[in-house]
Design a protein around this motif. Structure first.
Motif, PDB file in Angstrom:
ATOM      1  N   VAL A  56       0.841  -1.201   0.000  1.00 30.91           N
ATOM      2  CA  VAL A  56       0.000   0.000   0.000  1.00 30.91           C
ATOM      3  C   VAL A  56       0.874   1.248   0.000  1.00 30.91           C
ATOM      4  CG1 VAL A  56      -1.695   1.318   1.339  1.00 30.91           C
ATOM      5  CG2 VAL A  56      -1.924  -1.164   1.131  1.00 30.91           C
ATOM      6  N   LEU A  57       2.037   1.166   0.603  1.00 26.01           N
ATOM      7  CA  LEU A  57       2.976   2.289   0.636  1.00 26.01           C
ATOM      8  C   LEU A  57       3.743   2.419  -0.671  1.00 26.01           C
ATOM      9  CD1 LEU A  57       4.606   4.460   2.335  1.00 26.01           C
ATOM     10  CD2 LEU A  57       6.181   2.595   2.858  1.00 26.01           C
ATOM     11  N   ILE A  58       4.260   1.300  -1.167  1.00 31.01           N
ATOM     12  CA  ILE A  58       5.174   1.331  -2.306  1.00 31.01           C
ATOM     13  C   ILE A  58       4.464   1.625  -3.626  1.00 31.01           C
ATOM     14  CG2 ILE A  58       6.706  -0.074  -3.737  1.00 31.01           C
ATOM     15  CD1 ILE A  58       7.974   0.938  -1.219  1.00 31.01           C
ATOM     16  N   ALA A  59       3.344   0.967  -3.894  1.00 25.38           N
ATOM     17  CA  ALA A  59       2.690   1.088  -5.205  1.00 25.38           C
ATOM     18  C   ALA A  59       2.367   2.540  -5.563  1.00 25.38           C
ATOM     19  CB  ALA A  59       1.442   0.208  -5.250  1.00 25.38           C
ATOM     20  N   PRO A  60       1.660   3.283  -4.723  1.00 26.77           N
ATOM     21  CA  PRO A  60       1.405   4.684  -5.088  1.00 26.77           C
ATOM     22  C   PRO A  60       2.645   5.567  -5.047  1.00 26.77           C
ATOM     23  CG  PRO A  60       0.497   4.186  -2.914  1.00 26.77           C
ATOM     24  CD  PRO A  60       0.938   2.887  -3.503  1.00 26.77           C
ATOM     25  N   THR A  61       3.646   5.172  -4.244  1.00 28.64           N
ATOM     26  CA  THR A  61       4.903   5.937  -4.241  1.00 28.64           C
ATOM     27  C   THR A  61       5.561   5.865  -5.617  1.00 28.64           C
ATOM     28  OG1 THR A  61       5.266   5.527  -1.887  1.00 28.64           O
ATOM     29  CG2 THR A  61       7.175   6.180  -3.184  1.00 28.64           C
ATOM     30  N   ALA A 114      12.104   3.761  -2.539  1.00 30.03           N
ATOM     31  CA  ALA A 114      11.242   3.982  -3.705  1.00 30.03           C
ATOM     32  C   ALA A 114      11.273   5.440  -4.127  1.00 30.03           C
ATOM     33  CB  ALA A 114       9.813   3.547  -3.385  1.00 30.03           C
ATOM     34  N   ILE A 115      11.346   6.350  -3.153  1.00 27.01           N
ATOM     35  CA  ILE A 115      11.438   7.775  -3.472  1.00 27.01           C
ATOM     36  C   ILE A 115      12.781   8.095  -4.111  1.00 27.01           C
ATOM     37  CG2 ILE A 115      11.588  10.083  -2.440  1.00 27.01           C
ATOM     38  CD1 ILE A 115       9.549   9.118  -0.346  1.00 27.01           C
ATOM     39  N   LEU A 116      13.853   7.508  -3.583  1.00 28.56           N
ATOM     40  CA  LEU A 116      15.197   7.822  -4.078  1.00 28.56           C
ATOM     41  C   LEU A 116      15.496   7.192  -5.430  1.00 28.56           C
ATOM     42  CD1 LEU A 116      17.226   7.538  -0.742  1.00 28.56           C
ATOM     43  CD2 LEU A 116      16.673   9.612  -2.013  1.00 28.56           C
ATOM     44  N   ILE A 117      14.740   6.162  -5.805  1.00 26.67           N
ATOM     45  CA  ILE A 117      14.994   5.475  -7.066  1.00 26.67           C
ATOM     46  C   ILE A 117      14.948   6.434  -8.250  1.00 26.67           C
ATOM     47  CG2 ILE A 117      13.827   3.963  -8.753  1.00 26.67           C
ATOM     48  CD1 ILE A 117      13.434   1.950  -6.543  1.00 26.67           C
ATOM     49  N   VAL A 118      13.980   7.331  -8.242  1.00 20.75           N
ATOM     50  CA  VAL A 118      13.817   8.234  -9.378  1.00 20.75           C
ATOM     51  C   VAL A 118      15.036   9.135  -9.540  1.00 20.75           C
ATOM     52  CG1 VAL A 118      12.616  10.027  -8.074  1.00 20.75           C
ATOM     53  CG2 VAL A 118      12.199   9.803 -10.514  1.00 20.75           C
ATOM     54  N   PHE A 119      15.699   9.472  -8.432  1.00 18.98           N
ATOM     55  CA  PHE A 119      16.906  10.305  -8.505  1.00 18.98           C
ATOM     56  C   PHE A 119      18.144   9.453  -8.802  1.00 18.98           C
ATOM     57  CE2 PHE A 119      13.968  12.540  -5.634  1.00 18.98           C
ATOM     58  CZ  PHE A 119      13.816  13.719  -6.352  1.00 18.98           C
ATOM     59  N   ASN A 250      -1.749  10.036  11.373  1.00 20.99           N
ATOM     60  CA  ASN A 250      -1.574   8.587  11.198  1.00 20.99           C
ATOM     61  C   ASN A 250      -1.673   8.175   9.723  1.00 20.99           C
ATOM     62  OD1 ASN A 250      -1.022   6.074  12.376  1.00 20.99           O
ATOM     63  ND2 ASN A 250      -3.180   5.506  12.407  1.00 20.99           N
ATOM     64  N   LEU A 251      -1.081   8.990   8.844  1.00 19.66           N
ATOM     65  CA  LEU A 251      -1.210   8.785   7.395  1.00 19.66           C
ATOM     66  C   LEU A 251       0.094   8.344   6.737  1.00 19.66           C
ATOM     67  CD1 LEU A 251      -3.463  11.831   6.381  1.00 19.66           C
ATOM     68  CD2 LEU A 251      -4.136   9.429   6.557  1.00 19.66           C
ATOM     69  N   ARG A 252       1.025   7.818   7.530  1.00 15.50           N
ATOM     70  CA  ARG A 252       2.320   7.459   6.951  1.00 15.50           C
ATOM     71  C   ARG A 252       2.177   6.520   5.758  1.00 15.50           C
ATOM     72  NH1 ARG A 252       5.585   6.447  11.278  1.00 15.50           N
ATOM     73  NH2 ARG A 252       6.794   8.335  10.885  1.00 15.50           N
ATOM     74  N   TYR A 253       1.341   5.503   5.873  1.00 15.95           N
ATOM     75  CA  TYR A 253       1.232   4.516   4.805  1.00 15.95           C
ATOM     76  C   TYR A 253       0.183   4.894   3.754  1.00 15.95           C
ATOM     77  CZ  TYR A 253       4.270   1.417   7.443  1.00 15.95           C
ATOM     78  OH  TYR A 253       5.353   0.880   8.083  1.00 15.95           O
ATOM     79  N   LEU A 254      -0.724   5.796   4.088  1.00 16.52           N
ATOM     80  CA  LEU A 254      -1.762   6.203   3.140  1.00 16.52           C
ATOM     81  C   LEU A 254      -1.389   7.449   2.341  1.00 16.52           C
ATOM     82  CD1 LEU A 254      -5.174   5.649   4.977  1.00 16.52           C
ATOM     83  CD2 LEU A 254      -4.284   4.434   2.983  1.00 16.52           C
ATOM     84  N   ALA A 255      -0.411   8.207   2.820  1.00 17.02           N
ATOM     85  CA  ALA A 255      -0.062   9.477   2.185  1.00 17.02           C
ATOM     86  C   ALA A 255       0.266   9.340   0.698  1.00 17.02           C
ATOM     87  CB  ALA A 255       1.105  10.128   2.932  1.00 17.02           C
ATOM     88  N   PRO A 256       1.081   8.367   0.275  1.00 19.46           N
ATOM     89  CA  PRO A 256       1.362   8.245  -1.164  1.00 19.46           C
ATOM     90  C   PRO A 256       0.105   7.990  -1.996  1.00 19.46           C
ATOM     91  CG  PRO A 256       2.972   7.012   0.109  1.00 19.46           C
ATOM     92  CD  PRO A 256       1.888   7.416   1.064  1.00 19.46           C
ATOM     93  N   ALA A 257      -0.819   7.190  -1.478  1.00 15.03           N
ATOM     94  CA  ALA A 257      -2.058   6.912  -2.212  1.00 15.03           C
ATOM     95  C   ALA A 257      -2.887   8.184  -2.360  1.00 15.03           C
ATOM     96  CB  ALA A 257      -2.860   5.828  -1.496  1.00 15.03           C
ATOM     97  N   ILE A 258      -2.970   8.972  -1.293  1.00 14.78           N
ATOM     98  CA  ILE A 258      -3.698  10.238  -1.358  1.00 14.78           C
ATOM     99  C   ILE A 258      -3.055  11.162  -2.385  1.00 14.78           C
ATOM    100  CG2 ILE A 258      -4.330  12.307  -0.052  1.00 14.78           C
ATOM    101  CD1 ILE A 258      -4.430  10.519   2.457  1.00 14.78           C
ATOM    102  N   GLY A 259      -1.716  11.228  -2.362  1.00 17.63           N
ATOM    103  CA  GLY A 259      -1.009  12.070  -3.322  1.00 17.63           C
ATOM    104  C   GLY A 259      -1.233  11.630  -4.750  1.00 17.63           C
ATOM    105  N   ALA A 260      -1.199  10.322  -5.000  1.00 19.92           N
ATOM    106  CA  ALA A 260      -1.403   9.810  -6.360  1.00 19.92           C
ATOM    107  C   ALA A 260      -2.808  10.135  -6.856  1.00 19.92           C
ATOM    108  CB  ALA A 260      -1.163   8.303  -6.386  1.00 19.92           C
ATOM    109  N   ILE A 261      -3.796  10.010  -5.981  1.00 19.32           N
ATOM    110  CA  ILE A 261      -5.180  10.317  -6.366  1.00 19.32           C
ATOM    111  C   ILE A 261      -5.322  11.796  -6.728  1.00 19.32           C
ATOM    112  CG2 ILE A 261      -7.547  10.504  -5.474  1.00 19.32           C
ATOM    113  CD1 ILE A 261      -6.953   7.945  -3.846  1.00 19.32           C
TER     114      ILE A 261
END
Length: 425
Positions: A56-61, A114-119, A250-261
């Motif tokens: 859930v963390l990695i996919a939207p990241t 996953a964040i650093l991969i793009v750089f 408490n959005l550590r794992y949901l934050a990337p999904a929210i951002g992607a949406i």
């Protein structure tokens, strides 16, 4: 029978990883199908990895990273790295390591890498400093410092380790860990491993094979967004990182999904782009590895290892050797079992042995609570290892020249520091 089937599936999975002929995701999904087909796991258990918080963390990241590659930031960053690769190569590597260490204190390492991969992808695949040569050493530095400082998630490490010991400590009037213990204990091992990664990254094979572009996208291959939409991407990315850093709401794992949406609704990221990023081989691999690790725990493999460890230790009296054995066993176990399962099995065993012998259990508890993160030798070691192996396409055998000494240093330094800091007797 479940135990033997699970062990056989795990051995075959490792062999297929080494062979390297088929995508990692295909291999792990085949393992899940076998485990479900033989009844070792139920259908929902076999594919529960797709609902795991790591996925859930990695996919939207990855989707966020795909959007970031459509901005000027990555192109500018790539040009800067090109300049630094020549005369400032060491400084460039140190900069990546420093950022990785900081992120590893607040964000789960799977999300950080996953964040650093793009750089990292902007390093390219030519010259001495390449994406594939730096990605694994960067992971080595990050796990060496993962949750080590008593801030962020690291502030809870001592309580978690004490918790795995259950009532064994209190019932036998044994001391537990304090807030600063994990940090003070890990300083020497972490420094040694960091120095190793600084000077020995060249042990990574210099492979001119192109990185899989579906996992590491090049700036030149994407059409840049209009400037106003680039600002939206920057803003969303910063907010997501802040939410992950401080676990706000408490959005550590949901934050990337929210951002992607948000990026999809604002037109910064197309649905096909998001789907492609979130359903790649990396995601399949992570989900499959998590299911196999669960099967190993459920089948009794962890208890089997624990029993074998107790038998081995029954005739050992040298405290340094006992510490080294626990270090090695922890590293080996966490390569195949989840970090949590490794601690759940070994910490009670260590506490029980110490209670029976009248020893101080804190050294062994620190070993287990620290060495369970050093799982970089195989993709099955952890979520961050799975991400790194899948993104860079590493063959475990071909990078053993780097990972082997790394793990040996980790085992030795952690074992020795435990006996120095809290002697068994």
């Amino acid at each position: 029978m479940d135990l033997y089937i699970t062990l056989a599936v795990t051995v075959v999975m490792m062999a297929m990883f080494i062979w390297g002929k088929y995508p990692y995701g295909l291999i792990t999904m085949a393992c899940c199908v076998i485990l479900a087909g033989t009844g070792v796991l139920t259908l929902s258990e076999a594919f529960s990895g797709f609902a795991d918080q790591i996925v859930v963390l990695i996919a939207p990241t990855l989707a966020l990273s795909a959007a970031l590659t459509k901005t000027n930031l990555v192109g500018s960053f790539g040009k800067l790295l090109d300049k630094m690769k020549g005369s400032h190569g060491t400084l460039l590597i140190l900069a990546f390591y420093a950022v990785g260490i900081i992120m590893a204190q607040f964000i789960p390492t799977t999300g950080s890498i996953a964040i650093l991969i793009v750089f990292l992808a902007t390093l390219g695949n030519t010259g001495d400093i390449t994406t594939k040569r730096i990605m694994m050493p960067l992971l080595g530095v990050m796990v060496a410092w993962k949750f080590r400082t008593p801030i962020g998630l690291g502030a809870t490490t001592f309580a978690m380790v004490n918790g795995f010991a259950g009532d064994i400590l209190t019932n036998n009037n044994l001391p537990g860990l304090s807030l600063l213990d994990p940090f003070l204990y890990a300083i020497i091992p972490s420094l040694c491993l960091t120095i190793y990664c600084i000077f020995c990254w060249k042990l990574m094979p210099k492979d001119d094979t192109a990185i899989d572009e579906s996992k590491l996208k090049k700036q030149a291959q994407v059409e840049l967004l209009p400037l106003n939409k680039q600002y939206i991407v920057y803003g969303v990315f910063v907010v997501v990182v802040v939410l992950m850093l401080f676990n706000l709401f408490n959005l550590r794992y949901l934050a990337p999904a929210i951002g992607a949406i948000i990026l999809i609704f604002t037109g910064c990221l197309k649905v096909p782009e998001a789907v492609k990023s979130m359903t790649g081989d990396m995601i399949w691999m992570i989900a499959g590895v998590l299911a196999v690790a669960d099967a190993l725990s459920a089948s009794g493999a962890s208890e089997l290892i624990g029993s074998a460890l107790q038998s081995v230790l029954s005739g050992v009296t040298n405290p340094y050797l006992i510490c080294l054995i626990f270090s090695a066993v922890t590293v080996i176990m966490t390569t195949f079992l989840s970090n949590t399962a490794t601690q759940a099995v070994l910490i009670p065993i260590a506490a029980s042995i110490c209670a029976a012998a009248g020893w101080d259990p804190r050294g062994l508890m620190l070993i287990i609570g620290t060495c369970n993160y050093f799982a970089i030798g195989f993709p099955s070691g952890s979520g961050e290892a799975a991400v790194t192996f899948a993104a860079a396409g590493y063959n475990p055998v071909k990078i053993l020249k780097f990972t082997g000494p790394y793990l040996l240093i980790a085992i030795v330094t952690c074992g020795l520091m435990a006996q120095i800091m809290y002697p068994l007797y």
